[in-house]
Design a protein around this motif. Structure first.
Motif, mmCIF file in Angstrom:
data_model
loop_
_atom_site.group_PDB
_atom_site.id
_atom_site.type_symbol
_atom_site.label_atom_id
_atom_site.label_comp_id
_atom_site.label_asym_id
_atom_site.label_seq_id
_atom_site.Cartn_x
_atom_site.Cartn_y
_atom_site.Cartn_z
ATOM 1 N N LEU A 119 0.538 -0.712 0.063
ATOM 2 C CA LEU A 119 -0.148 -0.023 0.062
ATOM 3 C C LEU A 119 0.907 1.086 -0.677
ATOM 4 C CD1 LEU A 119 -2.965 0.888 0.270
ATOM 5 C CD2 LEU A 119 -2.576 1.065 2.855
ATOM 6 N N ASN A 121 1.383 5.187 0.068
ATOM 7 C CA ASN A 121 0.249 6.016 1.280
ATOM 8 C C ASN A 121 0.682 7.772 0.434
ATOM 9 O OD1 ASN A 121 2.823 7.228 2.119
ATOM 10 N ND2 ASN A 121 1.942 5.765 4.309
ATOM 11 N N PHE A 157 -3.955 -4.133 5.721
ATOM 12 C CA PHE A 157 -3.008 -2.054 5.337
ATOM 13 C C PHE A 157 -2.795 -1.369 6.578
ATOM 14 C CE2 PHE A 157 -2.966 -4.548 1.677
ATOM 15 C CZ PHE A 157 -2.214 -4.769 1.053
ATOM 16 N N LEU A 166 -4.104 6.871 -1.018
ATOM 17 C CA LEU A 166 -3.790 5.800 -1.007
ATOM 18 C C LEU A 166 -4.066 4.932 -1.796
ATOM 19 C CD1 LEU A 166 -5.595 4.392 2.075
ATOM 20 C CD2 LEU A 166 -3.129 5.696 1.920
ATOM 21 N N LEU A 168 -2.752 0.416 -3.734
ATOM 22 C CA LEU A 168 -2.554 -0.366 -3.666
ATOM 23 C C LEU A 168 -1.541 -0.807 -5.318
ATOM 24 C CD1 LEU A 168 -3.151 -2.950 -2.389
ATOM 25 C CD2 LEU A 168 -4.361 -4.069 -4.093
#
Length: 184
Positions: A119, A121, A157, A166, A168
């Motif tokens: 993940l 950020n 996550f 966010l 993936l």
């Protein structure tokens, strides 16, 4: 125990093969884009060893057609509350549960692994799956998928609270310099 031995064997092979990798640019990408995704390629004039890295970005619900597989993020739960009262995110973080479906569209068996997902950020930090993933009844597990079959599962996550950017990140192979990003 058998899964751990297999994982350690794969990891050992991965590390030994990294030194054998060539810096030659691929003539064509092994990935095909799906509608709804945008493709960007890094500047090839860069001196970086990953100057031929290809990135693909998609949205939740997009069917992402890769060589031999279709991947779809079917559900995202931000501020996810695990069933265990002992699972708490780090201070300032939240749990994010992501549900993924993978379909084998190749002629051969394919391997899938939760460790191919991270993940990203908005601060540029890549987070690995959280230990809370292992408590999920519907967790995505490492397995082989035969031709035409589908596997769904979830991953958990940790991410900063209220992070609206966010993504993936799916790196479908240790041997390729490509990654797929899905905006959550």
């Amino acid at each position: 125990m058998k899964k751990i031995i297999i994982l350690l064997t794969i990891l050992g092979l991965s590390v030994s093969c990294v030194g054998c990798a060539s810096n030659n640019k691929a003539k064509s990408s092994p990935y095909a884009s799906s509608s709804g995704g945008s493709i960007t390629q890094k500047d090839s004039s860069s001196n970086s060893s990953d100057s031929n890295e290809i990135k693909y970005e998609y949205n939740v619900g997009d069917v992402i057609k890769l060589k031999g597989e279709e991947v779809t993020v079917t559900n995202v739960k931000k501020n996810y509350k695990p069933s265990s009262a002992y699972s708490k995110p780090k201070n300032g973080n939240q749990f994010v549960k992501v549900t993924i479906t993978i379909k084998n569209i190749s002629e051969d068996n394919i391997s899938i692994s939760p460790f191919e997902f991270t993940l990203l950020n908005s601060k540029g930090v890549l987070e690995n799956i959280d230990g809370g993933t292992y408590a999920l009844l519907d967790r995505l597990e490492s397995t082989k998928l035969v031709k035409g079959k589908t596997k769904s599962g979830s991953l958990v996550f940790q991410a900063p609270k209220d992070d609206a950017n966010l993504k993936l990140v799916y790196k479908p192979s240790l041997w390729k310099n490509a990654e797929v990003k899905i905006r959550l």
